[in-house]
Structure formats: C-alpha cells, structure tokens
Design an enzyme around this catalytic site. Structure first.
Site, PDB file in Angstrom:
ATOM      1  N   TYR A  39       0.857  -1.188   0.000  1.00  0.00           N
ATOM      2  CA  TYR A  39       0.000   0.000   0.000  1.00  0.00           C
ATOM      3  C   TYR A  39       0.892   1.237   0.000  1.00  0.00           C
ATOM      4  O   TYR A  39       1.805   1.320  -0.799  1.00  0.00           O
ATOM      5  CB  TYR A  39      -0.993  -0.069   1.171  1.00  0.00           C
ATOM      6  CG  TYR A  39      -2.185   0.836   0.964  1.00  0.00           C
ATOM      7  CD1 TYR A  39      -2.990   0.709  -0.169  1.00  0.00           C
ATOM      8  CD2 TYR A  39      -2.488   1.836   1.873  1.00  0.00           C
ATOM      9  CE1 TYR A  39      -4.068   1.552  -0.387  1.00  0.00           C
ATOM     10  CE2 TYR A  39      -3.566   2.683   1.665  1.00  0.00           C
ATOM     11  CZ  TYR A  39      -4.353   2.535   0.532  1.00  0.00           C
ATOM     12  OH  TYR A  39      -5.417   3.373   0.318  1.00  0.00           O
ATOM     13  N   LYS A  94     -20.595 -20.008 -10.501  1.00  0.00           N
ATOM     14  CA  LYS A  94     -19.868 -19.870 -11.766  1.00  0.00           C
ATOM     15  C   LYS A  94     -18.398 -19.589 -11.490  1.00  0.00           C
ATOM     16  O   LYS A  94     -17.507 -20.120 -12.161  1.00  0.00           O
ATOM     17  CB  LYS A  94     -20.481 -18.724 -12.575  1.00  0.00           C
ATOM     18  CG  LYS A  94     -20.205 -18.797 -14.061  1.00  0.00           C
ATOM     19  CD  LYS A  94     -21.152 -19.763 -14.725  1.00  0.00           C
ATOM     20  CE  LYS A  94     -21.046 -19.710 -16.228  1.00  0.00           C
ATOM     21  NZ  LYS A  94     -22.100 -20.476 -16.886  1.00  0.00           N
ATOM     22  N   ASP A 137     -27.595 -15.445 -16.761  1.00  0.00           N
ATOM     23  CA  ASP A 137     -28.976 -15.430 -16.265  1.00  0.00           C
ATOM     24  C   ASP A 137     -29.688 -14.105 -16.523  1.00  0.00           C
ATOM     25  O   ASP A 137     -30.302 -13.517 -15.632  1.00  0.00           O
ATOM     26  CB  ASP A 137     -29.003 -15.775 -14.773  1.00  0.00           C
ATOM     27  CG  ASP A 137     -28.683 -17.236 -14.516  1.00  0.00           C
ATOM     28  OD1 ASP A 137     -28.564 -17.992 -15.496  1.00  0.00           O
ATOM     29  OD2 ASP A 137     -28.552 -17.621 -13.340  1.00  0.00           O
ATOM     30  N   ALA A 198     -30.623 -19.444 -25.674  1.00  0.00           N
ATOM     31  CA  ALA A 198     -29.791 -20.604 -25.983  1.00  0.00           C
ATOM     32  C   ALA A 198     -30.148 -21.196 -27.340  1.00  0.00           C
ATOM     33  O   ALA A 198     -29.262 -21.569 -28.118  1.00  0.00           O
ATOM     34  CB  ALA A 198     -29.932 -21.657 -24.889  1.00  0.00           C
TER      35      ALA A 198
END
Length: 422
Positions: A39, A94, A137, A198
């Site tokens: 940092y 996912k 989705d 799809a």
C-alpha cells in the site's frame, strides 16, 4: 428436490463459512516493508505506470486473470426473474467453476438496473477493471441487446454463456452424433423446439459450422417460426422460413435432428417415431427433458441421445466450454470472443471425444470402458485434457482472426491449472 437434499444444499452454502469463494493474498505481508510496498507509499509506483500506459494494469494487477460474472437476476436457472441479489449463489457458483477448471479468478456483480440500457451503462463504466466479462442469467430478448452493446463498447471479451456456452457444447456433440449416424451437418434436417437465448445461439452456431438455414425449422410457443408471422422479434425473424408447416408434428416428419431448449415432456413418442433413421435428439431442458432418455430409446432404439442431465450419457454441460474459452481468450488478451474462437472450441471438443478416455475419467465414472460412440459423443467435465485442448484452440483462433493483443502463449499447452502463470 427432497427435504434432505434441499437442506444439504443450504448447509453446503452456509457452513462452515457463508458463500463459496474468498479472496487470497498473492504477496507477502508479514513485515512493515511488505505493507509499505503493498500500500502506501509503494503502491504509487504501479499507479504511475498504469497511468502512463493502461496496458501495464496487466503487469501490476490481477486484471489479466480476472473475470466478472454479471447478472440482473432476470432469468435465474429455471427459477425465473427473482432479482439481482437472489442470483448471487449462482454467480458465485460460476466463479467456483472458473477457478476449479481453468484457474481463473472471478468477482460476481449483481446489477439492479431499471432497463437494459441502464445495465449496459453500469457495466460499461466499470468494465476496464477486469480481463473479461461473463454475462449470466439475463432474460431474452434483452440479453441479445445487452451483449451486443457491451461487445461494441468494451475492449475485453464479453460472453453470454447461456447463449454461447450451450451452443458450443451442443454443436460439438451434434457433429459427432451426425457422423455416427452416417449423416452430415450440411444436409441434416434440423428441428429446434424453443426460440430463447440458448436456442437462437445454438442455431446460429450450427449454421456457422455448416448447417443450411433452409434445412432448419424453429418453433416457439406459437408453433413454427415462418415467414407469414407478424409477431416475431428481430432475433426470431432471422429463422423465419417459407413453409406450410405449423406444428411440431408437421416439422418433425423425416427430421434428422431434434434440439429441445423449451420445456419438459414436449416431445412425445409419436414425434420421435416420425424422425428419420438414426435420429439425433438433444433434449436439453433441466431437470426434466423434452423426452425422457429411457422413453426415447424404448421408442427408437436407433436414437443418439443427449440431455442436460449428469445421470445419463452425453451430458450437454456448459462447463465443458466457458472456463477454457475464457482461459484462451485471457492469455492472448483478446478484445472479444468471436465466431472463429467459438468454432475452434467446437472442433476441439468434437475431436477430444474421439480420443481414448483417460483412466482417471473411467474411475471417476466407475466405468471399465468409455469410447467414442452413441453413448459418448461429448467429453466429460472432469477430463483434464479440456484445459489443454480447448484453451489452445481458442487462443490460436484469436491470434489467427486478429483479435489477440498478445502472441500465442509460450507456456502453452496447459496441462494443469498450476501452469496458468507459465
């Protein structure tokens, strides 16, 4: 789902730590010097380098191996529009698959947007934070416009897996199934039941792989999509044909291929009886397909059958595609995932299914033998060769088609996810 399985799923997500993903450190942080480099003041140096040349973000940050999994929750699995936050377990899931199969880090982003344009604007403004975007989705037809706009506005790969992942795996299995049936994609008569995201992506990719559009009949809830209909959106209209066929019973007569991306039980015994010899049936609706595999085989012993289910042969599973497609795209810093890259993935999957199956796969499925044929037209998700074959094919196609910003990686082919960083 039984009460016991439902509780097991909830416990899996809740215990011992809520969620399925965490952030890990990649640098030492034990000393004051480490922290000063991580940092302030040390972090100022990579900041200056990135300001000087944005490509340096790939050198000094995790951008190059980071994919955002983004949804508005409008089409969650088979559950429908439950909103952005409810989609979070799916997006995390996912991410698990990205990491497990391709060594890709991910972050899930759930967007509460009042319109497709608001979604597009939100994502486009923050897209440069990542190496790629996996859309997930999002309901049709909005998903088409969202993906198109983001592909145009972003200089990183944007990929709607519900469309293209399904299409790639379907096309790979289809080419093998037709070969076993003694037929070709170029001459096959194809019936597609379903006209959502799809289904449209599947048919477009099959055409890109050699299918003839005049041999393709698509049906939605109102029946055959034909040129006389005036209720078609622009995406369905691409598949409108001049025909007097109006129902599935009409369309299926003599068909070589049936692709179901619609709903359970919509294909009957009579429908499959009407198909040509060695019919190819991809009944992909989950968990209950358009026709049950047992019924299909009982009615037509010559059928070559695929479903979306893991408990039957020939599972059409997107995990065969998206982790490795993104792996290849990220490793050459592709600006997009184009048609050439998708077709390359199709042929990599197709060819892999024709090779001898590793012992590890046989043991995982408790099989003495598996080989290319009616019950093995698509590789299994746990085949470790997928990382090598699909990633390499996609990366090479990106280079050859001019969308790669880096050459084909010197550390390819990848044997395991441990090889990701070379």
């Amino acid at each position: 789902m039984t009460d016991a399985k439902r509780q097991a799923a909830l416990d899996y997500h809740a215990k011992p730590i809520p969620g399925k993903l965490s952030v890990e450190l990649t640098k030492p942080t034990a000393t004051a010097r480490d922290l000063a480099l991580a940092y302030s003041p040390g972090v100022a140096e990579p900041v200056r380098e990135i300001a000087r040349d944005p490509e340096n973000a790939y050198l000094y940050t995790g951008k190059g191996n980071l994919v955002a999994v983004i949804s508005d929750g409008s089409a969650i699995l088979g559950l429908g529009n439950l909103g952005p936050l409810a989609s979070k377990p799916v997006m995390e899931g996912k991410g698990v698959l990205f990491k497990r199969f391709a060594g890709i880090n991910s972050i899930d982003v759930e967007v509460d947007a009042e319109s497709p344009q608001a979604f597009i604007d939100t994502v486009a403004r923050i897209a440069d934070s990542w190496g790629g975007i996996n859309l997930e989705d999002i309901k049709a037809p909005e998903c088409f416009e969202i993906e198109r706009a983001l592909v145009e506005q972003c200089n990183i790969p944007v990929f709607h897996d519900d469309q293209h992942g399904t299409a790639i795996v379907t096309a790979a299995g289809m080419l093998n199934a037709l070969d076993i049936a003694g037929k070709s994609l170029e001459s096959a008569r194809i019936v597609c039941l379903g006209a959502g995201a799809a289904a449209i992506a599947c048919m477009k990719l099959l055409v890109a792989c050699g299918a003839r559009s005049e041999n393709l009949v698509m049906l939605d809830r109102k029946g055959v999509i034909h040129s006389g209909r005036e209720d078609l959106n622009q995406y369905k209209a691409m598949f409108a044909i001049d025909t007097d066929k109006r129902t599935l019973a009409d369309a299926i007569e003599g068909a070589d291929v049936f692709v179901g991306l619609s709903g359970p039980g919509l294909m009957t015994e009579e429908h499959i009886r009407r198909m040509a010899d060695n019919p190819v049936v991809f009944a992909c609706t989950n968990p209950d397909p358009e026709i049950h595999p047992d019924l299909a085989r009982e009615t037509r012993p010559d059928v070559i059958m695929a479903t979306g289910r893991s408990d039957y042969p020939n599972q059409v599973n997107n995990v065969l595609g998206f982790p490795f497609i993104f792996r290849g795209a990220l490793d050459v810093r592709a600006t997009r995932i184009n048609e050439d890259m998708k077709v390359a993935a199709v042929h990599a999957l197709k060819d892999l299914a024709r090779e001898p199956v590793p012992q590890a796969v046989l043991e995982a499925y408790d099989k003495d033998a598996m080989s290319f044929g009616r019950d093995y037209i698509i590789p299994t998700p746990i085949d470790v060769r997928l990382l090598e074959r699909v990633s390499s094919a996609v990366a090479q196609a990106a280079v050859d088609s001019g969308v790669a910003r880096r050459p084909y990686p010197a550390h390819y082919p990848l044997k395991t996810v441990d090889d990701v960083y070379g």
